[in-house]
Every structure is written in structure tokens, then in C-alpha cells.
Design a protein around this motif. Structure first.
Motif, PDB file in Angstrom:
ATOM      1  N   LEU A  66      22.089 -23.493 -42.216  1.00 38.55           N
ATOM      2  CA  LEU A  66      21.173 -22.354 -42.258  1.00 38.55           C
ATOM      3  C   LEU A  66      21.800 -21.157 -42.971  1.00 38.55           C
ATOM      4  N   LEU A  67      23.106 -20.981 -42.806  1.00 34.55           N
ATOM      5  CA  LEU A  67      23.781 -19.884 -43.511  1.00 34.55           C
ATOM      6  C   LEU A  67      23.739 -20.086 -45.020  1.00 34.55           C
ATOM      7  N   ASN A  68      23.811 -21.333 -45.471  1.00 29.15           N
ATOM      8  CA  ASN A  68      23.725 -21.605 -46.900  1.00 29.15           C
ATOM      9  C   ASN A  68      22.366 -21.235 -47.464  1.00 29.15           C
ATOM     10  N   PHE A  69      21.331 -21.253 -46.625  1.00 35.01           N
ATOM     11  CA  PHE A  69      20.022 -20.777 -47.064  1.00 35.01           C
ATOM     12  C   PHE A  69      19.934 -19.256 -46.975  1.00 35.01           C
ATOM     13  N   GLY A  70      20.457 -18.698 -45.878  1.00 38.64           N
ATOM     14  CA  GLY A  70      20.284 -17.274 -45.621  1.00 38.64           C
ATOM     15  C   GLY A  70      21.191 -16.360 -46.407  1.00 38.64           C
ATOM     16  N   LEU A  71      22.334 -16.873 -46.876  1.00 28.68           N
ATOM     17  CA  LEU A  71      23.297 -16.012 -47.568  1.00 28.68           C
ATOM     18  C   LEU A  71      23.387 -16.292 -49.059  1.00 28.68           C
ATOM     19  N   ARG A  72      22.485 -17.111 -49.568  1.00 35.09           N
ATOM     20  CA  ARG A  72      22.470 -17.396 -51.008  1.00 35.09           C
ATOM     21  C   ARG A  72      21.138 -16.946 -51.602  1.00 35.09           C
ATOM     22  N   ALA A  73      21.192 -16.490 -52.830  1.00 35.32           N
ATOM     23  CA  ALA A  73      19.975 -16.082 -53.535  1.00 35.32           C
ATOM     24  C   ALA A  73      19.374 -17.275 -54.275  1.00 35.32           C
ATOM     25  N   THR A  74      18.066 -17.284 -54.389  1.00 35.47           N
ATOM     26  CA  THR A  74      17.383 -18.318 -55.166  1.00 35.47           C
ATOM     27  C   THR A  74      17.659 -18.103 -56.651  1.00 35.47           C
ATOM     28  N   GLU A  75      18.032 -19.191 -57.316  1.00 35.64           N
ATOM     29  CA  GLU A  75      18.358 -19.113 -58.744  1.00 35.64           C
ATOM     30  C   GLU A  75      17.617 -20.206 -59.508  1.00 35.64           C
ATOM     31  N   PRO A  76      17.282 -19.950 -60.783  1.00 37.68           N
ATOM     32  CA  PRO A  76      16.709 -21.018 -61.617  1.00 37.68           C
ATOM     33  C   PRO A  76      17.794 -22.030 -61.969  1.00 37.68           C
ATOM     34  N   ARG A  77      17.465 -23.313 -61.858  1.00 38.83           N
ATOM     35  CA  ARG A  77      18.421 -24.381 -62.131  1.00 38.83           C
ATOM     36  C   ARG A  77      17.729 -25.452 -62.962  1.00 38.83           C
ATOM     37  N   GLU A  78      18.528 -26.347 -63.534  1.00 39.76           N
ATOM     38  CA  GLU A  78      17.990 -27.388 -64.394  1.00 39.76           C
ATOM     39  C   GLU A  78      18.224 -28.763 -63.797  1.00 39.76           C
ATOM     40  N   TYR A  79      17.201 -29.610 -63.894  1.00 39.60           N
ATOM     41  CA  TYR A  79      17.348 -31.017 -63.482  1.00 39.60           C
ATOM     42  C   TYR A  79      16.414 -31.856 -64.332  1.00 39.60           C
ATOM     43  N   GLY A  80      16.970 -32.784 -65.076  1.00 34.36           N
ATOM     44  CA  GLY A  80      16.147 -33.666 -65.892  1.00 34.36           C
ATOM     45  C   GLY A  80      15.291 -32.950 -66.901  1.00 34.36           C
ATOM     46  N   GLY A  81      15.801 -31.836 -67.415  1.00 32.64           N
ATOM     47  CA  GLY A  81      15.052 -31.075 -68.403  1.00 32.64           C
ATOM     48  C   GLY A  81      13.983 -30.175 -67.818  1.00 32.64           C
ATOM     49  N   VAL A  82      13.933 -30.078 -66.482  1.00 32.19           N
ATOM     50  CA  VAL A  82      12.936 -29.251 -65.808  1.00 32.19           C
ATOM     51  C   VAL A  82      13.645 -28.135 -65.048  1.00 32.19           C
ATOM     52  N   THR A  83      13.110 -26.937 -65.114  1.00 27.92           N
ATOM     53  CA  THR A  83      13.664 -25.812 -64.365  1.00 27.92           C
ATOM     54  C   THR A  83      13.072 -25.787 -62.965  1.00 27.92           C
ATOM     55  N   TYR A  84      13.941 -25.699 -61.974  1.00 29.03           N
ATOM     56  CA  TYR A  84      13.482 -25.526 -60.597  1.00 29.03           C
ATOM     57  C   TYR A  84      14.221 -24.335 -59.994  1.00 29.03           C
ATOM     58  N   ASN A  85      13.744 -23.845 -58.875  1.00 31.77           N
ATOM     59  CA  ASN A  85      14.326 -22.665 -58.251  1.00 31.77           C
ATOM     60  C   ASN A  85      14.749 -22.994 -56.826  1.00 31.77           C
ATOM     61  N   ASP A  86      16.039 -22.760 -56.532  1.00 34.45           N
ATOM     62  CA  ASP A  86      16.549 -23.097 -55.214  1.00 34.45           C
ATOM     63  C   ASP A  86      17.818 -22.298 -54.950  1.00 34.45           C
ATOM     64  N   VAL A  87      18.230 -22.277 -53.667  1.00 32.43           N
ATOM     65  CA  VAL A  87      19.477 -21.603 -53.313  1.00 32.43           C
ATOM     66  C   VAL A  87      20.676 -22.516 -53.531  1.00 32.43           C
ATOM     67  N   LEU A  88      20.436 -23.818 -53.640  1.00 34.86           N
ATOM     68  CA  LEU A  88      21.513 -24.780 -53.791  1.00 34.86           C
ATOM     69  C   LEU A  88      21.295 -25.672 -55.011  1.00 34.86           C
ATOM     70  N   PRO A  89      22.380 -26.091 -55.645  1.00 27.66           N
ATOM     71  CA  PRO A  89      22.250 -27.088 -56.705  1.00 27.66           C
ATOM     72  C   PRO A  89      22.100 -28.474 -56.106  1.00 27.66           C
ATOM     73  N   LEU A  90      21.895 -29.470 -56.942  1.00 26.25           N
ATOM     74  CA  LEU A  90      21.906 -30.856 -56.484  1.00 26.25           C
ATOM     75  C   LEU A  90      23.353 -31.320 -56.331  1.00 26.25           C
ATOM     76  N   ALA A  91      23.541 -32.394 -55.574  1.00 26.91           N
ATOM     77  CA  ALA A  91      24.880 -32.934 -55.370  1.00 26.91           C
ATOM     78  C   ALA A  91      25.417 -33.525 -56.671  1.00 26.91           C
ATOM     79  N   ASP A  92      26.715 -33.474 -56.826  1.00 28.82           N
ATOM     80  CA  ASP A  92      27.390 -34.115 -57.952  1.00 28.82           C
ATOM     81  C   ASP A  92      27.563 -35.589 -57.618  1.00 28.82           C
ATOM     82  N   SER A  93      26.852 -36.453 -58.323  1.00 26.20           N
ATOM     83  CA  SER A  93      26.881 -37.887 -58.018  1.00 26.20           C
ATOM     84  C   SER A  93      27.842 -38.665 -58.912  1.00 26.20           C
ATOM     85  N   SER A  94      28.684 -37.958 -59.657  1.00 26.92           N
ATOM     86  CA  SER A  94      29.543 -38.631 -60.637  1.00 26.92           C
ATOM     87  C   SER A  94      30.537 -39.597 -59.996  1.00 26.92           C
ATOM     88  N   GLU A  95      30.865 -39.406 -58.718  1.00 20.67           N
ATOM     89  CA  GLU A  95      31.830 -40.279 -58.052  1.00 20.67           C
ATOM     90  C   GLU A  95      31.176 -41.396 -57.246  1.00 20.67           C
TER      91      GLU A  95
END
Length: 278
Positions: A66-95
Motif C-alpha cells: 500500500l505504501l508503494n501506491f501511496g508514496l509514488r506518483a503516477t507516471e506515463p510508462r511504455e509497454y508494447g508500444g503503448v503508453t500507460y499510466n501507473d505508479v509502478l513499472p512492470l516486472a523485469d522478466s529478463s531472468e
């Protein structure tokens, strides 16, 4: 109490007392939140754990989410060529590949803070939310959703179009639990902190929620909020107290779940009726 738990507790108190928000949180706060997300993804901490045979929420972990939602600002992010808006990025799945797990392209979304085990298969399009745990050897099939904090065990099969609900608040409530070696048929719904016991097989389109009774024919009892281990379960409709009404002919019916042992393939219709009416 670990150092991370202490830091989350302190941040929680400051947030609750109005001493800190998304605009005033400094580098130290974000360093704690990032370390918390790393620990979640690594499986070092979990939103719920089994203690004394019962599943209990780790309140401080849910507070950290809940703190990660409450203490972070919503930012525009990119996924698959589409812009979305969220307080968190997607997980790094490279591993994922290093531990034998696969997440197929074109719509498989794992949010930052989700724990994905080894030898997992995530079929697109599927969504796994923050705080969720996907155990080793588990299949998350197409169009599945795994909600925040849900705990999915090892060697589980989530059939296509299955919904696993999330329980983030209140923090003291345990989330949805699907224990090891469970198979959920296509279209199942598991919500509101329901616990599916290990080694169970659940028929397609079954709704498991604490508001719907489970008629356990093995122990001859009616349960709410749990399906015991080693059961075969399916949906059945029983008579409702509404009964006859001017808007429809005949009686009204409400859903129920029937649970048998794993050796029982099916029950004849008359046996089901007798068991339910008793």
C-alpha cells in the motif's frame, strides 16, 4: 523483526500520521520501497504464510504494498508500444528463462513486486499483480488474472480464463490461497480470501467464494471459505428461499459447491440431490 520490516513500519506510521506523502517522500523512503519490491520478487517475503495449519496475512508486507501506491506518483510508462499510466513499472522478466520459466509475448503482464517461481508458464494474455506469488512448475493460462497478494502454490494449473481475486485491504485479512498441486478448470473464479486445499481438482466455471457453501461429502459437513485438501469439486444449484415468484415459473436456485474425494469420478444425479437435501 528484520531491518526492512522496521523501515516499512516506520514509513507506515509516518504515512498514517500525515507526515509524508508522494510529494514529500525522499530518496531514503524510495530506497526502502525499492528494496521491499525486490524482496517480494525474490520470494524473500510473502503477503501470507501458513502457520499452525492456518493461512495468516503478513500485515507489514501488505502495508508495504500500500505504501508503494501511496508514496509514488503516477507516471506515463511504455509497454508494447503503448503508453500507460501507473505508479509502478512492470516486472523485469529478463531472468525468467534462467530458472526455466516462460512468459509468452503479446499481452502477458507481470507487475513489479510479483514473485514468479521456476519452471512456470505464463500464457498471454495473462496478468499477475503486485504481491502475488506463483509457485514452481505452475501454469497461468491464457486470459487468467492473479490478483494482488494471492498465493498460488507449486505445480498448480490455472485453466484458461480463470480469475484469482486479490485481497489487499484490510491488511489483516489473508488473500486468496491456492495450495500445491491444485487444478482449476477453465473459467473458475476464486475470491475474497478463499483457500483451495492441496491436491484438489475443481471443475470448470466453478465459483469459490466465502458466500457460497461447500457441501463436503467426504466429512459430511458444510463449509464456507475453504475447499479441503484432496477433493474433487464442482458447481451445483440448490433451491433458494425465494421459491416461486410472479416473474418466473418454478422455484429459484442458488449456486453451491459439491466436494467429493478424488477417487469419485462423478455422482449420479439422484445421489447428488440426496446428498444436498440431507
Amino acid at each position: 523483526m528484520s531491518a526492512l520490516e522496521t523501515e516499512i513500519d516506520e514509513l507506515w506510521e509516518r504515512k498514517q500520521n500525515g507526515e509524508i506523502d508522494a510529494e514529500t517522500a525522499g530518496e531514503d523512503a524510495y530506497a526502502t520501497l525499492d528494496a521491499f519490491l525486490d524482496a517480494l520478487e525474490a520470494g524473500e517475503i510473502r503477503a501470507a504464510e501458513k502457520s499452525g495449519g492456518e493461512w495468516e496475512a503478513n500485515e507489514w508486507v501488505k502495508q508495504g504494498i500500500l505504501l508503494n501506491f501511496g508514496l509514488r506518483a503516477t507516471e506515463p510508462r511504455e509497454y508494447g508500444g503503448v503508453t500507460y499510466n501507473d505508479v509502478l513499472p512492470l516486472a523485469d522478466s529478463s531472468e525468467y528463462g534462467d530458472r526455466g520459466s516462460r512468459n509468452t509475448p503479446d499481452g502477458t503482464v507481470v507487475r513489479r513486486g510479483a514473485n514468479i517461481g521456476s519452471d512456470c508458464i505464463l500464457m498471454s494474455p495473462a496478468f499477475v499483480n503486485i504481491g502475488a506469488r506463483i509457485g514452481d512448475g505452475t501454469l497461468v493460462d491464457s486470459c487468467d488474472t492473479v490478483g494482488s497478494c494471492a498465493q498460488i502454490g507449486d505445480n498448480v494449473k490455472l485453466g484458461a480464463n480463470t480469475l484469482i481475486g486479490g485481497v489487499l485491504e484490510p491488511v489483516e485479512d489473508a488473500p486468496v490461497i491456492v495450495e500445491d498441486n491444485v487444478s482449476l478448470g477453465a473459467g473458475c473464479r476464486v475470491t475474497s480470501g478463499f483457500v483451495v486445499g492441496e491436491n484438489s481438482v475443481v471443475g470448470e466455471n466453478t465459483l469459490l467464494t466465502p458466500r457460497i457453501p461447500v457441501y463436503d461429502l467426504v466429512e459430511d459437513e458444510v463449509l464456507y471459505g475453504e475447499l479441503p485438501a484432496d477433493r474433487r469439486a464442482f458447481t451445483r444449484f440448490v433451491e433458494s428461499s425465494v421459491s416461486d415468484h410472479d416473474l418466473f415459473d418454478g422455484g429459484a436456485y442458488k449456486p453451491a459447491v459439491v466436494a467429493t474425494d478424488l477417487e469419485t469420478e462423478t455422482l449420479e444425479a439422484t445421489e447428488r440431490e440426496d446428498a444436498l437435501r440431507e
